[in-house]
Motif scaffolding. Structure first.
Motif, PDB file in Angstrom:
ATOM      1  N   LEU A  24      40.283  38.308  71.703  1.00 55.43           N
ATOM      2  CA  LEU A  24      41.270  39.045  72.499  1.00 55.43           C
ATOM      3  C   LEU A  24      40.723  39.398  73.884  1.00 55.43           C
ATOM      4  CD1 LEU A  24      42.745  41.441  69.778  1.00 55.43           C
ATOM      5  CD2 LEU A  24      43.831  39.423  70.791  1.00 55.43           C
ATOM      6  N   ILE A  25      39.457  39.775  73.920  1.00 52.17           N
ATOM      7  CA  ILE A  25      38.832  40.101  75.209  1.00 52.17           C
ATOM      8  C   ILE A  25      38.848  38.891  76.133  1.00 52.17           C
ATOM      9  CG2 ILE A  25      36.632  40.646  76.330  1.00 52.17           C
ATOM     10  CD1 ILE A  25      36.045  42.542  74.022  1.00 52.17           C
ATOM     11  N   LEU A  26      38.439  37.744  75.586  1.00 55.12           N
ATOM     12  CA  LEU A  26      38.323  36.555  76.426  1.00 55.12           C
ATOM     13  C   LEU A  26      39.689  36.028  76.864  1.00 55.12           C
ATOM     14  CD1 LEU A  26      35.397  34.657  74.680  1.00 55.12           C
ATOM     15  CD2 LEU A  26      35.324  36.194  76.635  1.00 55.12           C
ATOM     16  N   VAL A  27      40.702  36.157  76.015  1.00 51.40           N
ATOM     17  CA  VAL A  27      42.047  35.705  76.388  1.00 51.40           C
ATOM     18  C   VAL A  27      42.550  36.448  77.621  1.00 51.40           C
ATOM     19  CG1 VAL A  27      44.476  35.780  75.673  1.00 51.40           C
ATOM     20  CG2 VAL A  27      42.752  34.840  74.141  1.00 51.40           C
ATOM     21  N   TYR A  28      42.206  37.721  77.722  1.00 48.60           N
ATOM     22  CA  TYR A  28      42.618  38.498  78.887  1.00 48.60           C
ATOM     23  C   TYR A  28      41.606  38.397  80.023  1.00 48.60           C
ATOM     24  CZ  TYR A  28      43.298  42.507  81.943  1.00 48.60           C
ATOM     25  OH  TYR A  28      43.449  43.302  83.052  1.00 48.60           O
ATOM     26  N   ALA A  29      40.321  38.493  79.679  1.00 45.53           N
ATOM     27  CA  ALA A  29      39.302  38.670  80.706  1.00 45.53           C
ATOM     28  C   ALA A  29      39.058  37.414  81.528  1.00 45.53           C
ATOM     29  CB  ALA A  29      38.003  39.147  80.066  1.00 45.53           C
ATOM     30  N   VAL A  30      38.970  36.261  80.891  1.00 45.58           N
ATOM     31  CA  VAL A  30      38.632  35.042  81.628  1.00 45.58           C
ATOM     32  C   VAL A  30      39.683  34.705  82.689  1.00 45.58           C
ATOM     33  CG1 VAL A  30      38.233  32.556  81.421  1.00 45.58           C
ATOM     34  CG2 VAL A  30      37.186  34.126  79.776  1.00 45.58           C
ATOM     35  N   PRO A  31      40.996  34.676  82.349  1.00 43.16           N
ATOM     36  CA  PRO A  31      41.984  34.430  83.416  1.00 43.16           C
ATOM     37  C   PRO A  31      41.972  35.499  84.502  1.00 43.16           C
ATOM     38  CG  PRO A  31      42.966  34.134  81.247  1.00 43.16           C
ATOM     39  CD  PRO A  31      41.636  34.778  81.029  1.00 43.16           C
ATOM     40  N   THR A  32      41.687  36.739  84.098  1.00 43.17           N
ATOM     41  CA  THR A  32      41.669  37.818  85.077  1.00 43.17           C
ATOM     42  C   THR A  32      40.515  37.667  86.047  1.00 43.17           C
ATOM     43  OG1 THR A  32      42.725  39.312  83.505  1.00 43.17           O
ATOM     44  CG2 THR A  32      41.623  40.320  85.376  1.00 43.17           C
ATOM     45  N   TRP A  38      47.290  36.422  87.989  1.00 42.91           N
ATOM     46  CA  TRP A  38      47.927  35.696  86.898  1.00 42.91           C
ATOM     47  C   TRP A  38      48.324  36.629  85.764  1.00 42.91           C
ATOM     48  CZ3 TRP A  38      43.938  31.106  86.396  1.00 42.91           C
ATOM     49  CH2 TRP A  38      44.068  30.261  87.511  1.00 42.91           C
ATOM     50  N   THR A  39      47.352  37.386  85.267  1.00 37.87           N
ATOM     51  CA  THR A  39      47.645  38.257  84.124  1.00 37.87           C
ATOM     52  C   THR A  39      48.617  39.355  84.503  1.00 37.87           C
ATOM     53  OG1 THR A  39      45.608  39.463  84.665  1.00 37.87           O
ATOM     54  CG2 THR A  39      45.469  37.825  82.929  1.00 37.87           C
ATOM     55  N   SER A  40      48.550  39.828  85.743  1.00 40.61           N
ATOM     56  CA  SER A  40      49.490  40.857  86.172  1.00 40.61           C
ATOM     57  C   SER A  40      50.911  40.313  86.217  1.00 40.61           C
ATOM     58  CB  SER A  40      49.087  41.395  87.548  1.00 40.61           C
ATOM     59  OG  SER A  40      49.977  42.396  87.981  1.00 40.61           O
ATOM     60  N   SER A  41      51.070  39.102  86.684  1.00 42.97           N
ATOM     61  CA  SER A  41      52.399  38.496  86.761  1.00 42.97           C
ATOM     62  C   SER A  41      52.963  38.223  85.372  1.00 42.97           C
ATOM     63  CB  SER A  41      52.339  37.203  87.580  1.00 42.97           C
ATOM     64  OG  SER A  41      51.909  37.469  88.903  1.00 42.97           O
ATOM     65  N   ILE A  42      52.079  37.786  84.461  1.00 43.03           N
ATOM     66  CA  ILE A  42      52.533  37.502  83.092  1.00 43.03           C
ATOM     67  C   ILE A  42      52.998  38.774  82.395  1.00 43.03           C
ATOM     68  CG2 ILE A  42      51.753  36.757  80.810  1.00 43.03           C
ATOM     69  CD1 ILE A  42      49.959  34.719  82.237  1.00 43.03           C
ATOM     70  N   THR A  43      52.230  39.860  82.505  1.00 44.91           N
ATOM     71  CA  THR A  43      52.639  41.115  81.862  1.00 44.91           C
ATOM     72  C   THR A  43      53.905  41.671  82.496  1.00 44.91           C
ATOM     73  OG1 THR A  43      51.126  42.317  83.334  1.00 44.91           O
ATOM     74  CG2 THR A  43      50.298  41.722  81.159  1.00 44.91           C
ATOM     75  N   ALA A  44      54.115  41.406  83.807  1.00 45.06           N
ATOM     76  CA  ALA A  44      55.336  41.896  84.484  1.00 45.06           C
ATOM     77  C   ALA A  44      56.582  41.232  83.923  1.00 45.06           C
ATOM     78  CB  ALA A  44      55.232  41.650  85.982  1.00 45.06           C
ATOM     79  N   MET A  45      56.432  40.017  83.382  1.00 46.59           N
ATOM     80  CA  MET A  45      57.577  39.302  82.821  1.00 46.59           C
ATOM     81  C   MET A  45      58.141  40.000  81.586  1.00 46.59           C
ATOM     82  SD  MET A  45      56.107  35.416  83.170  1.00 46.59           S
ATOM     83  CE  MET A  45      57.465  34.771  82.183  1.00 46.59           C
ATOM     84  N   PHE A  46      57.337  40.808  80.914  1.00 50.10           N
ATOM     85  CA  PHE A  46      57.770  41.445  79.674  1.00 50.10           C
ATOM     86  C   PHE A  46      58.249  42.884  79.881  1.00 50.10           C
ATOM     87  CE2 PHE A  46      54.867  38.065  78.515  1.00 50.10           C
ATOM     88  CZ  PHE A  46      55.531  37.442  77.472  1.00 50.10           C
ATOM     89  N   ARG A  47      58.345  43.337  81.128  1.00 50.37           N
ATOM     90  CA  ARG A  47      58.843  44.673  81.385  1.00 50.37           C
ATOM     91  C   ARG A  47      60.345  44.729  81.160  1.00 50.37           C
ATOM     92  NH1 ARG A  47      55.465  45.988  86.966  1.00 50.37           N
ATOM     93  NH2 ARG A  47      53.413  46.191  85.964  1.00 50.37           N
ATOM     94  N   THR A  48      60.788  45.784  80.513  1.00 60.47           N
ATOM     95  CA  THR A  48      62.212  45.915  80.189  1.00 60.47           C
ATOM     96  C   THR A  48      62.939  46.880  81.114  1.00 60.47           C
ATOM     97  OG1 THR A  48      61.670  47.664  78.598  1.00 60.47           O
ATOM     98  CG2 THR A  48      61.796  45.404  77.757  1.00 60.47           C
ATOM     99  N   THR A  49      62.196  47.655  81.903  1.00 53.26           N
ATOM    100  CA  THR A  49      62.811  48.607  82.818  1.00 53.26           C
ATOM    101  C   THR A  49      63.245  47.896  84.094  1.00 53.26           C
ATOM    102  OG1 THR A  49      61.371  50.353  81.984  1.00 53.26           O
ATOM    103  CG2 THR A  49      62.490  50.783  84.069  1.00 53.26           C
ATOM    104  N   SER A  50      64.484  48.044  84.439  1.00 55.33           N
ATOM    105  CA  SER A  50      64.998  47.381  85.643  1.00 55.33           C
ATOM    106  C   SER A  50      64.560  48.127  86.902  1.00 55.33           C
ATOM    107  CB  SER A  50      66.532  47.311  85.605  1.00 55.33           C
ATOM    108  OG  SER A  50      67.076  48.628  85.516  1.00 55.33           O
ATOM    109  N   VAL A  51      64.511  47.398  87.987  1.00 58.10           N
ATOM    110  CA  VAL A  51      64.119  47.981  89.267  1.00 58.10           C
ATOM    111  C   VAL A  51      65.333  48.668  89.886  1.00 58.10           C
ATOM    112  CG1 VAL A  51      63.157  47.510  91.545  1.00 58.10           C
ATOM    113  CG2 VAL A  51      62.440  46.144  89.573  1.00 58.10           C
ATOM    114  N   PRO A  52      65.188  49.937  90.273  1.00 52.00           N
ATOM    115  CA  PRO A  52      66.336  50.632  90.897  1.00 52.00           C
ATOM    116  C   PRO A  52      66.793  49.919  92.163  1.00 52.00           C
ATOM    117  CG  PRO A  52      64.573  52.175  90.304  1.00 52.00           C
ATOM    118  CD  PRO A  52      64.019  50.799  90.133  1.00 52.00           C
ATOM    119  N   ALA A  53      68.071  50.048  92.425  1.00 51.65           N
ATOM    120  CA  ALA A  53      68.634  49.378  93.604  1.00 51.65           C
ATOM    121  C   ALA A  53      68.036  49.921  94.892  1.00 51.65           C
ATOM    122  CB  ALA A  53      70.153  49.539  93.620  1.00 51.65           C
ATOM    123  N   ASP A  54      67.667  51.205  94.868  1.00 55.19           N
ATOM    124  CA  ASP A  54      67.125  51.823  96.083  1.00 55.19           C
ATOM    125  C   ASP A  54      65.593  51.831  96.087  1.00 55.19           C
ATOM    126  OD1 ASP A  54      66.881  53.537  93.985  1.00 55.19           O
ATOM    127  OD2 ASP A  54      67.460  55.347  95.113  1.00 55.19           O
TER     128      ASP A  54
END
Length: 256
Positions: A24-32, A38-54
């Motif tokens: 688990l460490i290497l799956v996250y750590a090596v790409p990071t 990369w890892t930040s963009s991938i985790t952002a894909m799973f966010r369920t909270t929508s961005v406010p219009a303002d």
């Protein structure tokens, strides 16, 4: 230190958990380490909270997982620390295995059999003699033979660092192994032409899963003197020790 590691010395029981943690460490750590974005963009894909219009531009960037220079640096440093931790965890496991297997090999080489004491060989299966130092003269008419000895000079056996009541290297030239029940009956006579070693009992020592090693400091260099037991039969020299780190790592990787 050794007694406090007893509960975790069975490295095979730790191996599955360690493999999962390291994986688990290497799956996250090596790409990071390569690119924290990369890892930040991938985790952002799973966010369920929508961005406010303002939302401000900064809030929109964060919602999209876009990192700034300081965040990129901190994420990479965290990933490096995680990899270092994974390597340390593997090294700790290898160290425990070297101790356990080294003590087991030594006990078996001196004649111990498998039994309940093998669960923690460095604490229960092999240890330094608690009673007797081998200096007693034999008085039984039919003493029992001693089968094995190990030299301490030259390549000093590393397993001695981990057993209970371990003899110090500078206090021993030879080690003789006897089952724990017979350790106090060991008799070593340093004669001019030979070293005579027997177990001063009139009945054979029973097989056991624990061994006691008695250190002997020679009064004179061994030289050409032979080490013999009853009927001048030679005592066999053994040389058990811990496996190298590379050997242990190979066994861990292959399950050998």
């Amino acid at each position: 230190m050794a007694p406090y590691l007893a509960a975790v010395r069975n490295y095979w029981s730790l191996l599955p958990a360690i493999a999962v943690i390291v994986g688990l460490i290497l799956v996250y750590a090596v790409p990071t380490i390569i690119n924290p974005q990369w890892t930040s963009s991938i985790t952002a894909m799973f966010r369920t909270t929508s961005v406010p219009a303002d939302a401000t531009p900064e809030e929109a960037r964060r919602a999209a997982g876009i990192l700034g220079p300081a965040q990129l640096k901190s994420r990479r440093m965290l990933a490096i620390a995680m990899v270092v931790g994974a390597v340390a965890l593997i090294g700790f496991n290898i160290s425990l295995n070297r101790e356990a297997v080294g003590c087991y090999k030594a006990a078996r080489a001196f004649g111990a059999i498998d039994g309940p004491d093998t669960k923690d060989p460095c604490i229960e299966m092999i240890y330094g003699t608690f009673i007797g130092d081998g200096s007693r003269a034999p008085d039984e008419k039919s003493p029992q033979p001693v089968k094995y000895y190990q030299r301490v000079d030259g390549k000093k056996p590393k397993y001695l660092k981990w057993i209970q009541n371990a003899p110090k290297y500078d206090e021993a030239d030879l080690l003789f192994g006897t089952v724990g029940k017979c350790a106090s009956d060991l008799s070593v006579q340093q004669l001019e032409d030979k070293i005579m070693v027997v177990v001063d009992t009139d009945a054979p020592c029973p097989e056991d899963s624990n061994m006691s090693v008695t250190p002997i400091k020679l009064k004179e260099p061994l030289g050409d003197r032979k080490i013999v037991t009853i009927d001048d039969e030679p005592v066999s020299e053994i040389n058990p020790d811990m496996d190298s780190w590379f050997t242990v790592l190979k066994k861990l990787a292959t399950g050998g």
